[in-house]
Design a protein around this motif. Structure first.
Motif, mmCIF file in Angstrom:
data_model
loop_
_atom_site.group_PDB
_atom_site.id
_atom_site.type_symbol
_atom_site.label_atom_id
_atom_site.label_comp_id
_atom_site.label_asym_id
_atom_site.label_seq_id
_atom_site.Cartn_x
_atom_site.Cartn_y
_atom_site.Cartn_z
ATOM 1 N N GLN B 37 0.843 -1.191 0.000
ATOM 2 C CA GLN B 37 0.000 0.000 0.000
ATOM 3 C C GLN B 37 0.876 1.237 0.000
ATOM 4 O OE1 GLN B 37 -2.448 0.841 3.521
ATOM 5 N NE2 GLN B 37 -4.149 1.284 2.150
ATOM 6 N N SER B 39 0.902 5.338 0.356
ATOM 7 C CA SER B 39 0.199 6.548 0.800
ATOM 8 C C SER B 39 -1.188 6.280 1.354
ATOM 9 C CB SER B 39 0.096 7.555 -0.358
ATOM 10 O OG SER B 39 1.353 7.829 -0.893
ATOM 11 N N GLY B 40 -1.384 5.162 2.056
ATOM 12 C CA GLY B 40 -2.636 4.904 2.737
ATOM 13 C C GLY B 40 -3.842 4.744 1.842
ATOM 14 N N ARG B 41 -3.646 4.424 0.573
ATOM 15 C CA ARG B 41 -4.803 4.235 -0.301
ATOM 16 C C ARG B 41 -4.946 2.775 -0.714
ATOM 17 N NH1 ARG B 41 -7.197 9.185 -1.427
ATOM 18 N NH2 ARG B 41 -8.943 7.881 -2.065
ATOM 19 N N GLY B 42 -5.242 2.502 -1.961
ATOM 20 C CA GLY B 42 -5.560 1.141 -2.378
ATOM 21 C C GLY B 42 -4.430 0.160 -2.163
#
Lengths: 114, 114
Positions: B37, B39-42
């Motif tokens: 992952q 930057s804390g996204r998908g």
């Protein structure tokens, strides 16, 4: 083919409001999952759909959270009377069948409740 | 304690070095998956290893699974700055008969310095 898509990518709302988050799974995937991820944590399971039905909703934190998948494809996660603690990234995933298949994740919706 | 706990929590290495991350879990599983992952996204699916497999390779990735110790490791060889990300292991428990809800650990933050 296209991957899992989620809209909106960001949602800012006020405490007490209602929000809807949308997930478009990979075409042909029968299983769909919702997870929630707080900052610095791993994703936590919310609900799993097999086709149109919620096969496992044991991860929903309370009755303010509800999800539907009326035609067995697109799913909507609905949160009523939002609270600041609901702020998180909401992730959707889909898999071909379920039961030990690889889950493919969307980019997530970052929800901020002010 | 939580299923799927990774260690270390953070790892910083130089480009070209190998990175090893470990994951421990508590219940019997069908399979274990590793995700990445940014930057804390998908989450991006890296590799799935089934409970009857001991080792699996994919490019610069090598995953091992020891079901007797309930542990797995992810090795990234010849690391690159672009490998900088959070890495999560996720397990689906044998007891989950209604699909494969994944249980994630808190992840390892890998930083590869140029």
């Amino acid at each position: 083919g296209a991957g899992v898509s989620q809209t909106p990518s960001n949602k800012v709302t006020e405490k007490g409001k209602y929000v809807e988050l949308r997930c478009d799974p990979i075409s042909g995937h029968t299983a769909l999952y919702w997870y929630r991820q707080s900052l610095g944590q791993g994703p936590e399971f919310l609900i799993y759909f097999q086709g149109t039905g919620a096969a496992d909703d044991s991860g929903l934190p309370n009755d303010r959270f509800f999800a539907v998948r009326p035609e067995g494809s697109v799913s909507t996660l609905k949160i009523q009377r939002t609270e600041r603690g609901d702020s998180a990234v909401y992730l959707c995933a889909s898999s071909l069948v379920g039961n030990t298949d690889t889950q493919y994740f969307g980019p997530g919706t970052r929800l901020t409740v002010l | 304690s939580q299923q799927g706990e990774e260690d270390p929590q953070a790892l910083s290495i130089q480009e070209g070095e190998n990175a090893t991350m470990n994951c421990s879990y508590k219940t019997s599983i069908n399979n274990l998956q590793w995700y990445r992952q940014n930057s804390g996204r998908g989450l991006v699916h890296l590799i799935l290893i089934r409970s009857n497999e001991r080792e699996k390779h994919s490019g610069r990735l090598r995953v091992t699974l020891d079901t007797s110790k309930k542990s797995s490791s992810l090795l990234i060889t010849a690391s690159r700055a672009a490998d900088t990300a959070s890495y999560f292991c996720a397990t689906d428990a044998v007891e989950e008969t209604s699909g494969s809800r994944l249980t994630f650990g808190e992840g390892t933050q890998l930083t590869v310095n140029p």
